[in-house]
Write a protein that holds these residues in place. Structure first.
Motif, mmCIF file in Angstrom:
data_model
loop_
_atom_site.group_PDB
_atom_site.id
_atom_site.type_symbol
_atom_site.label_atom_id
_atom_site.label_comp_id
_atom_site.label_asym_id
_atom_site.label_seq_id
_atom_site.Cartn_x
_atom_site.Cartn_y
_atom_site.Cartn_z
ATOM 1 N N ALA A 396 28.614 48.400 31.500
ATOM 2 C CA ALA A 396 29.131 47.155 32.630
ATOM 3 C C ALA A 396 28.484 45.837 32.207
ATOM 4 O O ALA A 396 27.452 45.576 32.240
ATOM 5 C CB ALA A 396 28.809 47.613 34.018
ATOM 6 N N ILE A 397 29.611 45.100 32.412
ATOM 7 C CA ILE A 397 29.222 43.488 32.203
ATOM 8 C C ILE A 397 29.919 42.790 33.224
ATOM 9 O O ILE A 397 31.023 42.775 33.604
ATOM 10 C CB ILE A 397 29.958 42.911 30.882
ATOM 11 C CG1 ILE A 397 29.301 43.747 29.617
ATOM 12 C CG2 ILE A 397 29.411 41.438 30.694
ATOM 13 C CD1 ILE A 397 29.900 43.339 28.218
ATOM 14 N N PHE A 398 28.853 41.909 33.963
ATOM 15 C CA PHE A 398 29.320 41.079 35.015
ATOM 16 C C PHE A 398 29.315 39.549 34.828
ATOM 17 O O PHE A 398 28.024 39.112 34.232
ATOM 18 C CB PHE A 398 28.577 41.453 36.333
ATOM 19 C CG PHE A 398 28.951 40.617 37.506
ATOM 20 C CD1 PHE A 398 30.315 40.785 37.872
ATOM 21 C CD2 PHE A 398 28.248 39.530 38.278
ATOM 22 C CE1 PHE A 398 30.871 40.127 39.183
ATOM 23 C CE2 PHE A 398 28.673 39.122 39.455
ATOM 24 C CZ PHE A 398 29.860 39.129 40.021
ATOM 25 N N ASP A 399 30.372 38.734 35.128
ATOM 26 C CA ASP A 399 30.268 37.658 34.405
ATOM 27 C C ASP A 399 29.897 36.696 35.815
ATOM 28 O O ASP A 399 30.733 36.621 36.897
ATOM 29 C CB ASP A 399 31.621 37.015 34.124
ATOM 30 C CG ASP A 399 31.797 35.509 33.510
ATOM 31 O OD1 ASP A 399 31.014 34.592 33.782
ATOM 32 O OD2 ASP A 399 32.721 35.263 32.689
ATOM 33 N N GLU A 400 28.608 35.994 35.875
ATOM 34 C CA GLU A 400 28.238 35.163 37.205
ATOM 35 C C GLU A 400 29.075 34.171 37.385
ATOM 36 O O GLU A 400 29.133 34.035 38.519
ATOM 37 C CB GLU A 400 26.729 35.125 36.969
ATOM 38 C CG GLU A 400 25.923 36.370 36.575
ATOM 39 C CD GLU A 400 25.637 37.234 37.667
ATOM 40 O OE1 GLU A 400 25.962 36.634 39.028
ATOM 41 O OE2 GLU A 400 24.918 37.982 37.873
ATOM 42 N N ARG A 401 29.383 33.566 36.529
ATOM 43 C CA ARG A 401 30.299 32.333 36.501
ATOM 44 C C ARG A 401 31.747 32.727 37.176
ATOM 45 O O ARG A 401 32.098 31.727 38.023
ATOM 46 C CB ARG A 401 30.574 31.804 35.421
ATOM 47 C CG ARG A 401 31.049 30.141 35.386
ATOM 48 C CD ARG A 401 31.133 29.586 34.167
ATOM 49 N NE ARG A 401 29.702 29.492 33.338
ATOM 50 C CZ ARG A 401 29.461 29.063 31.948
ATOM 51 N NH1 ARG A 401 30.663 28.861 31.458
ATOM 52 N NH2 ARG A 401 28.289 29.316 31.502
ATOM 53 N N THR A 402 32.260 33.617 36.962
ATOM 54 C CA THR A 402 33.765 33.935 37.265
ATOM 55 C C THR A 402 34.004 34.942 38.099
ATOM 56 O O THR A 402 34.912 35.369 38.992
ATOM 57 C CB THR A 402 34.851 34.197 35.946
ATOM 58 O OG1 THR A 402 34.411 35.421 35.385
ATOM 59 C CG2 THR A 402 34.726 32.935 35.194
ATOM 60 N N GLU A 505 35.517 28.805 24.008
ATOM 61 C CA GLU A 505 35.715 28.134 25.057
ATOM 62 C C GLU A 505 36.782 28.760 26.053
ATOM 63 O O GLU A 505 37.363 27.772 26.598
ATOM 64 C CB GLU A 505 35.840 26.671 24.908
ATOM 65 C CG GLU A 505 34.666 25.895 23.852
ATOM 66 C CD GLU A 505 33.263 26.037 24.474
ATOM 67 O OE1 GLU A 505 33.342 26.147 25.780
ATOM 68 O OE2 GLU A 505 32.425 26.366 23.803
ATOM 69 N N VAL A 506 36.634 29.900 26.363
ATOM 70 C CA VAL A 506 37.614 30.495 27.192
ATOM 71 C C VAL A 506 37.111 30.459 28.625
ATOM 72 O O VAL A 506 35.867 30.542 28.749
ATOM 73 C CB VAL A 506 38.128 31.705 26.774
ATOM 74 C CG1 VAL A 506 38.983 31.799 25.516
ATOM 75 C CG2 VAL A 506 36.966 32.863 26.719
ATOM 76 N N SER A 508 37.544 32.634 31.119
ATOM 77 C CA SER A 508 36.926 33.944 31.476
ATOM 78 C C SER A 508 36.989 34.793 30.543
ATOM 79 O O SER A 508 38.015 35.449 29.968
ATOM 80 C CB SER A 508 37.912 34.600 32.567
ATOM 81 O OG SER A 508 37.489 35.828 33.018
ATOM 82 N N PRO A 509 35.922 34.917 29.499
ATOM 83 C CA PRO A 509 36.034 35.850 28.471
ATOM 84 C C PRO A 509 36.358 37.464 28.543
ATOM 85 O O PRO A 509 37.116 37.687 27.788
ATOM 86 C CB PRO A 509 34.571 35.814 27.679
ATOM 87 C CG PRO A 509 33.849 34.670 28.591
ATOM 88 C CD PRO A 509 34.682 34.366 29.688
ATOM 89 N N LEU A 510 35.782 37.870 29.737
ATOM 90 C CA LEU A 510 36.469 39.326 29.912
ATOM 91 C C LEU A 510 37.902 39.509 30.130
ATOM 92 O O LEU A 510 38.612 40.424 29.719
ATOM 93 C CB LEU A 510 35.589 39.906 31.255
ATOM 94 C CG LEU A 510 34.015 40.035 30.741
ATOM 95 C CD1 LEU A 510 33.081 40.537 32.082
ATOM 96 C CD2 LEU A 510 33.631 41.264 29.797
ATOM 97 N N ARG A 511 38.281 38.428 31.013
ATOM 98 C CA ARG A 511 39.669 38.630 31.424
ATOM 99 C C ARG A 511 40.520 38.371 29.889
ATOM 100 O O ARG A 511 41.501 39.180 29.741
ATOM 101 C CB ARG A 511 40.181 37.402 32.312
ATOM 102 C CG ARG A 511 41.623 37.451 32.651
ATOM 103 C CD ARG A 511 42.161 36.289 33.261
ATOM 104 N NE ARG A 511 41.677 36.379 34.571
ATOM 105 C CZ ARG A 511 41.940 35.189 35.444
ATOM 106 N NH1 ARG A 511 42.262 33.904 34.936
ATOM 107 N NH2 ARG A 511 41.510 35.174 36.785
ATOM 108 N N ALA A 512 40.051 37.383 29.245
ATOM 109 C CA ALA A 512 40.733 37.119 27.858
ATOM 110 C C ALA A 512 40.881 38.140 26.928
ATOM 111 O O ALA A 512 41.796 38.621 26.542
ATOM 112 C CB ALA A 512 40.135 35.743 27.245
ATOM 113 N N LEU A 513 39.808 38.817 26.905
ATOM 114 C CA LEU A 513 39.451 40.037 26.156
ATOM 115 C C LEU A 513 40.559 41.062 26.567
ATOM 116 O O LEU A 513 41.350 41.940 25.852
ATOM 117 C CB LEU A 513 38.200 40.540 26.141
ATOM 118 C CG LEU A 513 37.981 41.921 24.944
ATOM 119 C CD1 LEU A 513 38.235 41.665 23.632
ATOM 120 C CD2 LEU A 513 36.502 42.445 25.199
ATOM 121 N N SER A 514 40.569 41.456 27.720
ATOM 122 C CA SER A 514 41.601 42.595 28.337
ATOM 123 C C SER A 514 43.025 42.093 28.160
ATOM 124 O O SER A 514 43.769 42.927 27.795
ATOM 125 C CB SER A 514 40.983 42.452 29.897
ATOM 126 O OG SER A 514 42.208 43.446 30.430
#
Length: 545
Positions: A396-402, A505-506, A508-514
């Motif tokens: 599980a990974i949580f992006d604190e920024r987005t 420089e995306v 939201s990296p997690l959203r971009a990967l998905s």
């Protein structure tokens, strides 16, 4: 349908029986040499329609070698060798080709049984195997492995490659001084520590940029031997093979009477091998004996390898009492496949013990790949038992920024190559269970508050803007003609590596990967039609229009 399959199966059985009679009639230790010479030469050099023929040869190799071991009676301490002749080369090539064609059709019948191909016999003796729409998606995932290898070679080893290239001419000049003709048709050469070290380093680059060897940690033991020692020996063997290829080319360049076909496949004396490698690698002789046995095919283990239906390309082939033949193809093509298949066969208890510990390493590698200060990562598997939902979350990974949460199921399974039985197992055991997992995760996250979700994962906070669900397999996660839950992003580990390496420089990296995993999946090109003809029947391959 069953009668058509049975009819084709009976015809193939007759073909195999005829081929086996040919091997029995011609069984001779020299046939071992000619067989491996043919295998090595066809692997290294180009010829017309190689891509098609190479596939047939690969499939026919194991079956032909198995039959040769069954009928072979050679038990001597010597090994007769002689220059090959064109008619013998053609005979071996066609024997392998014929075995391979039969084996390919036999394997195709497995795909008929699991629904990826359907069969028809509109005209007696003329069979059609039709590949269904959507087949070939595994091919796309395998392409990501190739891209990963290029990434490793060009980026990770860029400085090493530069240093090796700068020294190549010097090393070749030194090696050229060692190379000479032996007994008119063969090769003889010595070496120096400088030459050996050069090719050992070159083998490290080759190993890391062509073989998927990280299924186990270096200190995982098989018997009393650490996996790291198996890999050291494998690296040394690759280095010696690369050196041998260079020596063969040097000799043929300065002596045109020597044919490279006769000198590629090298007989090796067992005791000499053990002594040389023990000294160079500083590994105990007893361990090297055991490692060497693991890497050698013989009459006792060949049937087990064929039965396992795995990638078949042994490094050493035992002939007689003292000699083995070192196969260039076996040492360079997929030696890690052969090694790991044999580790599983010889050390099943250790093998499955270390298999069960791979998940934590996979999670650590994922976190290393996505390592950014903006991420909070849960460094454990999280078990859920809430409101009737029982499952676990591997990472599980949580992006604190987005405020984006990534929930991962990680699957590290054995490579299956062209093993269709293993492929069916992946579909039933992985895809179905992964779909169930996706459903449970979506239900769980929709029925409780964001704060409860984060609390269950041990993450502080009460706000989640988006949840991305991932199913990541080490090798394959998506299979032809299987249904997956599209609420999750599915992909292979090597696809993830490639996509992350291209992210810059995306927001939201997690959203971009998905999003990229969901869109970066194209159907394989339509396979070319193929017709295989025999004396009494023919088999045609086609694709649904």
């Amino acid at each position: 349908m069953n009668s058509v399959i049975e009819n084709l199966y009976d015809l193939l059985s007759k073909e195999f029986a005829e081929l086996d009679k040919i091997v029995e009639k011609n069984q001779d230790p020299c046939l071992f040499i000619e067989l491996i010479r043919c295998i090595d030469y066809s692997f290294l050099f180009s010829y017309k329609e190689k891509e098609v023929y190479e596939h047939f040869i690969q499939l026919g190799y194991g079956r032909c070698l198995e039959e040769l071991y069954k009928v072979n009676t050679f038990r001597e301490d010597y090994l007769p060798i002689y220059p090959s002749a064109p008619e013998i080369q053609n005979w071996c090539f066609n024997l392998l080709l014929h075995y391979g064609k039969c084996q390919m059709i036999m394997k195709s019948l497995d795909l008929v049984k699991c629904g990826d191909i359907y069969i028809q016999e509109n005209v007696p003796g003329h069979f059609q195997l039709i590949v269904q729409k959507g087949a070939g998606i595994e091919y796309i995932e395998n392409k990501f492995v190739d891209n990963y290898f290029h990434l490793i070679h060009d980026r990770v080893f860029s400085e090493v490659n530069k240093r090796l290239e700068e020294r190549e001419d010097y090393i070749l000049k030194q090696l050229n001084e060692e190379v000479e003709v032996w007994r008119e048709h063969y090769i003889k050469y010595g070496s120096t520590p400088e030459i050996d070290d050069y090719y050992f380093e070159k083998a490290r680059v080759y190993l890391c940029s062509s073989q998927l060897f990280d299924d186990f940690a270096e200190n995982d033991h098989f018997g009393q031997i650490p996996y790291g020692n198996f890999m050291l020996v494998l690296q040394a063997i690759i280095g010696v093979t690369l050196k041998h290829l260079a020596a063969c080319e040097l000799l043929c360049a300065k002596n045109h009477e020597v044919h490279i076909y006769d000198i590629l496949t090298l007989p090796v004396v067992h005791d000499d091998f053990i002594e040389e490698y023990s000294s160079y690698l500083n590994i105990e002789r007893e361990q090297l004996e055991e490692i060497f046995d693991v890497l050698t095919i013989d009459a006792l283990n060949v049937s087990e390898h064929i039965k396992a239906n795995k990638e078949f390309s042994p490094l050493f082939i035992k002939v007689g009492n003292r000699f083995v033949l070192r196969s260039v193809r076996g040492c360079l093509r997929t030696p890690i496949f052969y090694l790991q298949n044999e580790l599983k066969r010889k050390y099943p208890k250790d093998y499955f013990k270390w298999i069960n510990e791979r998940e934590s390493r996979f999670r650590g590698q994922l976190y290393d790949l996505l390592n950014q200060t903006r991420f909070t990562m849960v460094n454990r598997s999280v078990e859920l038992n809430v409101r009737g939902i029982r499952t676990d979350i591997d990472a599980a990974i949580f992006d604190e920024r987005t405020k984006t949460l990534g929930l991962f199921q990680l699957k590290w399974q054995d490579k299956f190559a062209s093993d269709y039985q293993a492929r069916r197992s992946r579909i039933s055991n992985m895809v179905i269970k992964a779909n169930e997992w996706v459903g449970k995760i979506v239900t769980w996250t929709s029925e409780i508050s964001p704060k409860e979700v984060l609390s269950s994962l041990g993450i502080k906070g009460s706000e989640i803007n988006e949840i991305c669900v991932f199913v990541i397999g080490r090798y394959n996660t998506v299979f032809s003609n299987s249904t997956r839950d599209e609420r999750a992003a599915w992909g292979s580990w090597y696809q993830v590596i490639e996509l992350v390496s291209k992210m810059h420089e995306v927001a939201s990296p997690l959203r971009a990967l998905s999003e990229q995993l969901k869109t970066d999946r194209k159907c394989n090109e339509r396979p070319e039609d193929l017709k295989i003809e025999f004396a009494d029947f023919s088999v045609s391959y086609g694709c649904e229009s």
